[in-house]
Write an enzyme that holds these catalytic residues in place. Structure first.
Site, mmCIF file in Angstrom:
data_model
loop_
_atom_site.group_PDB
_atom_site.id
_atom_site.type_symbol
_atom_site.label_atom_id
_atom_site.label_comp_id
_atom_site.label_asym_id
_atom_site.label_seq_id
_atom_site.Cartn_x
_atom_site.Cartn_y
_atom_site.Cartn_z
ATOM 1 N N ASN A 42 0.798 -2.802 3.728
ATOM 2 C CA ASN A 42 1.548 -4.050 3.697
ATOM 3 C C ASN A 42 0.863 -5.056 4.615
ATOM 4 O O ASN A 42 0.302 -4.706 5.660
ATOM 5 C CB ASN A 42 3.026 -3.855 4.050
ATOM 6 C CG ASN A 42 3.278 -3.257 5.417
ATOM 7 O OD1 ASN A 42 2.572 -2.369 5.874
ATOM 8 N ND2 ASN A 42 4.329 -3.727 6.085
ATOM 9 N N ILE A 43 0.879 -6.309 4.187
ATOM 10 C CA ILE A 43 0.240 -7.394 4.923
ATOM 11 C C ILE A 43 1.266 -8.518 5.022
ATOM 12 O O ILE A 43 1.566 -9.188 4.031
ATOM 13 C CB ILE A 43 -1.039 -7.877 4.198
ATOM 14 C CG1 ILE A 43 -1.997 -6.706 3.992
ATOM 15 C CG2 ILE A 43 -1.696 -9.013 4.990
ATOM 16 C CD1 ILE A 43 -3.117 -6.985 3.005
ATOM 17 N N GLU A 44 1.818 -8.682 6.211
ATOM 18 C CA GLU A 44 2.879 -9.669 6.402
ATOM 19 C C GLU A 44 2.321 -11.048 6.713
ATOM 20 O O GLU A 44 1.143 -11.211 7.045
ATOM 21 C CB GLU A 44 3.814 -9.214 7.530
ATOM 22 C CG GLU A 44 4.568 -7.954 7.182
ATOM 23 C CD GLU A 44 5.542 -7.513 8.244
ATOM 24 O OE1 GLU A 44 6.343 -6.613 7.942
ATOM 25 O OE2 GLU A 44 5.525 -8.049 9.375
ATOM 26 N N CYS A 53 3.204 -6.264 -0.336
ATOM 27 C CA CYS A 53 3.537 -4.858 -0.111
ATOM 28 C C CYS A 53 2.313 -3.959 -0.300
ATOM 29 O O CYS A 53 1.368 -4.315 -0.999
ATOM 30 C CB CYS A 53 4.625 -4.416 -1.088
ATOM 31 S SG CYS A 53 6.186 -5.288 -0.893
ATOM 32 N N GLU A 55 2.053 -1.198 -2.007
ATOM 33 C CA GLU A 55 1.892 -0.756 -3.388
ATOM 34 C C GLU A 55 1.140 -1.787 -4.213
ATOM 35 O O GLU A 55 0.226 -1.467 -4.971
ATOM 36 C CB GLU A 55 3.259 -0.490 -4.035
ATOM 37 C CG GLU A 55 4.096 0.529 -3.300
ATOM 38 C CD GLU A 55 5.027 -0.085 -2.256
ATOM 39 O OE1 GLU A 55 4.558 -0.869 -1.387
ATOM 40 O OE2 GLU A 55 6.228 0.214 -2.300
ATOM 41 N N CYS A 91 9.836 -1.708 -3.556
ATOM 42 C CA CYS A 91 10.783 -2.802 -3.794
ATOM 43 C C CYS A 91 10.801 -3.148 -5.288
ATOM 44 O O CYS A 91 9.981 -2.663 -6.075
ATOM 45 C CB CYS A 91 10.404 -4.023 -2.953
ATOM 46 S SG CYS A 91 8.956 -4.929 -3.553
ATOM 47 N N CYS A 94 7.487 -4.655 -6.633
ATOM 48 C CA CYS A 94 6.457 -3.620 -6.819
ATOM 49 C C CYS A 94 6.748 -2.777 -8.060
ATOM 50 O O CYS A 94 5.834 -2.434 -8.810
ATOM 51 C CB CYS A 94 6.346 -2.731 -5.583
ATOM 52 S SG CYS A 94 5.571 -3.576 -4.190
#
Length: 134
Positions: A42-44, A53, A55, A91, A94
């Site tokens: 995940n890369i916020e 996300c 995935e 989620c 995804c």
């Protein structure tokens, strides 16, 4: 590739997570039909909708490399710096991206610290996906 190996790949991917806002680190490992594995984390972003996300990171990497034959994905998530305790489900966004490229029997392995806690098919996770199929 065995499920345990796929889970190990997801755990390795989780180490690359960039999650300064939520503190929730997620890793994913996507198994392709030819045996290739694509990792994602995940890369916020401070602007939350720009976050990606794990995935989707793995799937987009695979698609960008010309691979769309997907067999399974392992997902591991939990507080950064700690062993994941509960399983981490994908989620809704995804799930829909998976539905774009995967069959209904595509396997989703969701891990907690005791090993795989839940395994489900994409059809079970998203029974009414938007699709080109009629």
């Amino acid at each position: 590739m065995r499920n345990k190996e796929l889970v190990r790949e997801a755990l390795e991917a989780r180490k690359q997570s960039y999650c300064p806002y939520s503190g929730f680190a997620v890793g994913a490992a996507l198994l392709c039909g030819d045996g290739t594995v694509f990792r994602g984390c995940n890369i916020e972003n401070a602007a939350y909708p720009a976050t990606n996300c794990a995935e989707r990171t793995a799937m987009f990497k695979a698609v960008s490399e010309g691979n769309t034959d997907f067999r399974a994905i392992a997902i591991v998530g939990g507080p950064k710096g700690k062993e994941p305790k509960d399983f981490c489900a994908p989620c809704g966004v995804c799930r829909q991206v998976m539905a774009e490229f995967c069959s209904r029997d595509f396997q989703v392995l969701m891990l907690g610290c005791e090993g795989i806690q839940r395994t489900a098919s994409l059809g079970e996770l998203l029974p009414y996906a938007f699709s080109l199929e009629k």
